[in-house]
Design a protein around this motif. Structure first.
Motif, mmCIF file in Angstrom:
data_model
loop_
_atom_site.group_PDB
_atom_site.id
_atom_site.type_symbol
_atom_site.label_atom_id
_atom_site.label_comp_id
_atom_site.label_asym_id
_atom_site.label_seq_id
_atom_site.Cartn_x
_atom_site.Cartn_y
_atom_site.Cartn_z
ATOM 1 N N SER A 149 35.362 26.926 58.540
ATOM 2 C CA SER A 149 33.918 27.135 58.500
ATOM 3 C C SER A 149 33.228 26.107 57.612
ATOM 4 O O SER A 149 33.874 25.387 56.852
ATOM 5 N N GLY A 150 31.916 26.095 57.696
ATOM 6 C CA GLY A 150 31.133 25.216 56.838
ATOM 7 C C GLY A 150 30.606 25.906 55.602
ATOM 8 O O GLY A 150 29.784 25.342 54.881
ATOM 9 N N THR A 151 31.083 27.117 55.345
ATOM 10 C CA THR A 151 30.584 27.872 54.195
ATOM 11 C C THR A 151 31.251 27.424 52.904
ATOM 12 O O THR A 151 32.320 26.816 52.904
ATOM 13 N N ASP A 152 30.619 27.773 51.803
ATOM 14 C CA ASP A 152 31.216 27.603 50.474
ATOM 15 C C ASP A 152 31.953 28.905 50.156
ATOM 16 O O ASP A 152 31.444 29.782 49.472
ATOM 17 N N TRP A 153 33.156 29.012 50.686
ATOM 18 C CA TRP A 153 33.890 30.273 50.640
ATOM 19 C C TRP A 153 34.821 30.352 49.427
ATOM 20 O O TRP A 153 35.236 29.345 48.865
ATOM 21 N N THR A 154 35.158 31.589 49.077
ATOM 22 C CA THR A 154 36.214 31.876 48.106
ATOM 23 C C THR A 154 36.983 33.083 48.623
ATOM 24 O O THR A 154 36.382 34.111 48.950
ATOM 25 N N ALA A 155 38.295 32.957 48.719
ATOM 26 C CA ALA A 155 39.149 34.081 49.118
ATOM 27 C C ALA A 155 39.835 34.610 47.860
ATOM 28 O O ALA A 155 40.670 33.914 47.267
ATOM 29 N N VAL A 156 39.468 35.797 47.450
ATOM 30 C CA VAL A 156 39.998 36.375 46.208
ATOM 31 C C VAL A 156 41.230 37.207 46.560
ATOM 32 O O VAL A 156 41.158 38.129 47.377
ATOM 33 N N ARG A 157 42.354 36.871 45.932
ATOM 34 C CA ARG A 157 43.647 37.463 46.292
ATOM 35 C C ARG A 157 44.167 38.387 45.197
ATOM 36 O O ARG A 157 44.831 37.940 44.248
ATOM 37 N N PRO A 158 43.911 39.684 45.297
ATOM 38 C CA PRO A 158 44.447 40.624 44.320
ATOM 39 C C PRO A 158 45.844 41.104 44.715
ATOM 40 O O PRO A 158 46.214 41.078 45.893
ATOM 41 N N PRO A 159 46.623 41.579 43.741
ATOM 42 C CA PRO A 159 47.875 42.290 44.042
ATOM 43 C C PRO A 159 47.560 43.766 44.322
ATOM 44 O O PRO A 159 46.501 44.067 44.874
ATOM 45 N N GLN A 160 48.440 44.669 43.914
ATOM 46 C CA GLN A 160 48.209 46.100 44.127
ATOM 47 C C GLN A 160 46.913 46.530 43.453
ATOM 48 O O GLN A 160 46.658 46.209 42.295
ATOM 49 N N LEU A 161 46.093 47.294 44.194
ATOM 50 C CA LEU A 161 44.806 47.748 43.670
ATOM 51 C C LEU A 161 44.915 49.147 43.090
ATOM 52 O O LEU A 161 45.547 50.032 43.664
ATOM 53 N N LEU A 162 44.252 49.334 41.944
ATOM 54 C CA LEU A 162 44.257 50.612 41.259
ATOM 55 C C LEU A 162 42.839 51.139 41.112
ATOM 56 O O LEU A 162 41.878 50.376 41.148
ATOM 57 N N ASP A 163 42.723 52.443 40.928
ATOM 58 C CA ASP A 163 41.438 53.058 40.593
ATOM 59 C C ASP A 163 41.433 53.349 39.099
ATOM 60 O O ASP A 163 42.068 54.299 38.630
ATOM 61 N N ARG A 164 40.741 52.487 38.361
ATOM 62 C CA ARG A 164 40.629 52.668 36.909
ATOM 63 C C ARG A 164 39.329 52.022 36.455
ATOM 64 O O ARG A 164 38.771 51.185 37.171
ATOM 65 N N PRO A 165 38.807 52.393 35.310
ATOM 66 C CA PRO A 165 37.516 51.851 34.859
ATOM 67 C C PRO A 165 37.550 50.333 34.699
ATOM 68 O O PRO A 165 38.596 49.741 34.431
ATOM 69 N N VAL A 166 36.378 49.724 34.869
ATOM 70 C CA VAL A 166 36.272 48.282 34.699
ATOM 71 C C VAL A 166 36.553 47.899 33.252
ATOM 72 O O VAL A 166 36.141 48.582 32.323
ATOM 73 N N THR A 167 37.309 46.813 33.068
ATOM 74 C CA THR A 167 37.607 46.304 31.730
ATOM 75 C C THR A 167 37.012 44.913 31.511
ATOM 76 O O THR A 167 36.723 44.547 30.376
ATOM 77 N N GLY A 168 36.878 44.146 32.573
ATOM 78 C CA GLY A 168 36.439 42.761 32.442
ATOM 79 C C GLY A 168 37.503 41.854 31.867
ATOM 80 O O GLY A 168 37.256 40.680 31.598
ATOM 81 N N VAL A 169 38.709 42.392 31.698
ATOM 82 C CA VAL A 169 39.821 41.618 31.121
ATOM 83 C C VAL A 169 40.909 41.473 32.188
ATOM 84 O O VAL A 169 41.603 42.439 32.533
ATOM 85 N N TYR A 170 41.057 40.277 32.721
ATOM 86 C CA TYR A 170 42.038 40.003 33.772
ATOM 87 C C TYR A 170 42.213 38.491 33.837
ATOM 88 O O TYR A 170 41.476 37.731 33.194
ATOM 89 N N ARG A 171 43.176 38.047 34.602
ATOM 90 C CA ARG A 171 43.410 36.617 34.795
ATOM 91 C C ARG A 171 42.942 36.202 36.186
ATOM 92 O O ARG A 171 43.134 36.947 37.152
ATOM 93 N N ALA A 172 42.343 35.037 36.275
ATOM 94 C CA ALA A 172 41.938 34.467 37.555
ATOM 95 C C ALA A 172 42.452 33.029 37.600
ATOM 96 O O ALA A 172 42.151 32.232 36.721
#
Length: 211
Positions: A149-172
């Protein structure tokens, strides 16, 4: 910013909508069933799409937006095959309206296992890839659609997803999966996607995210 969120009633999409509103953005939530959206706000618009198969029908949902974010994805093997076609429709609608920025949810197994990944992580990733192959094949096709495509895309690839409160602390990690990254919460995935909107380093790149 003016944002459109597809898959807004799903676990990740709902969090994107909630956090985007809290940050002061104007949000259009694209849903099939408005009754399933339990997020409200003065800056929230709900766009009902009976089908995601028709790009023309989606143009009004993306017109004039600064960015489009998609939380669309299969819940398991039975839903495999839905993501690439929906993303194709979104891309065509965006192209017709001249909207360029798109961020989507993919998955860590679509990418390569880090060369220095511990043995247990390599084995676990291999097993997951086999068990859920139809899911990851669909996501790989989606990423191929993005690359063409011609878009400015980003594909974000997470591992296993959990339901827990947001922390804002993670690696990208741009272009790779974080070493030893096996989990991330849905709220933190949403947080990461919103943070990447204005990050030029993530444009036309996959980005691995994990705790």
């Amino acid at each position: 910013m003016r944002l459109t969120v597809f898959g807004a009633t799903g676990g990740v999409g709902r969090e994107i909508v909630r956090q985007a509103l809290a940050a002061g953005h104007r949000v259009t939530a694209v849903v099939r069933d408005p009754a399933r959206l339990d997020v409200t706000g003065d800056r929230l618009d709900v766009f009902t799409a009976a089908s995601f198969d028709d790009p023309e029908a989606l143009r009004a949902a993306v017109a004039g937006r600064d960015a489009v974010l998609s939380g669309v994805g299969p819940r398991g093997r039975k839903d495999a095959g839905i993501t690439a076609p929906v993303t194709r429709s979104i891309l065509r609608a965006m192209d017709a309206e001249g909207v360029r920025r798109l961020l989507v949810v993919s998955a860590a197994p679509v990418g390569e296992v880090p060369r220095d990944e511990p043995l247990l992580g390599k084995v676990a990733m291999g097993v997951v890839k086999v068990v859920l192959r139809p899911v990851y094949d669909d996501l790989a096709r989606m990423e191929e659609e993005l690359a063409r495509s011609g878009t400015d895309w980003t594909a974000v690839r997470p591992p296993q997803l959990l339901d827990r409160p947001v922390t804002g602390v993670y690696r990208a990690v741009v272009g790779a999966n974080p070493r030893g990254g096996s989990k991330i919460g849905r709220p933190d995935l949403a947080h990461a996607m919103l943070a990447m909107i204005d990050d030029p380093a993530t444009v036309k790149q996959p980005v691995g995210v994990a705790y």
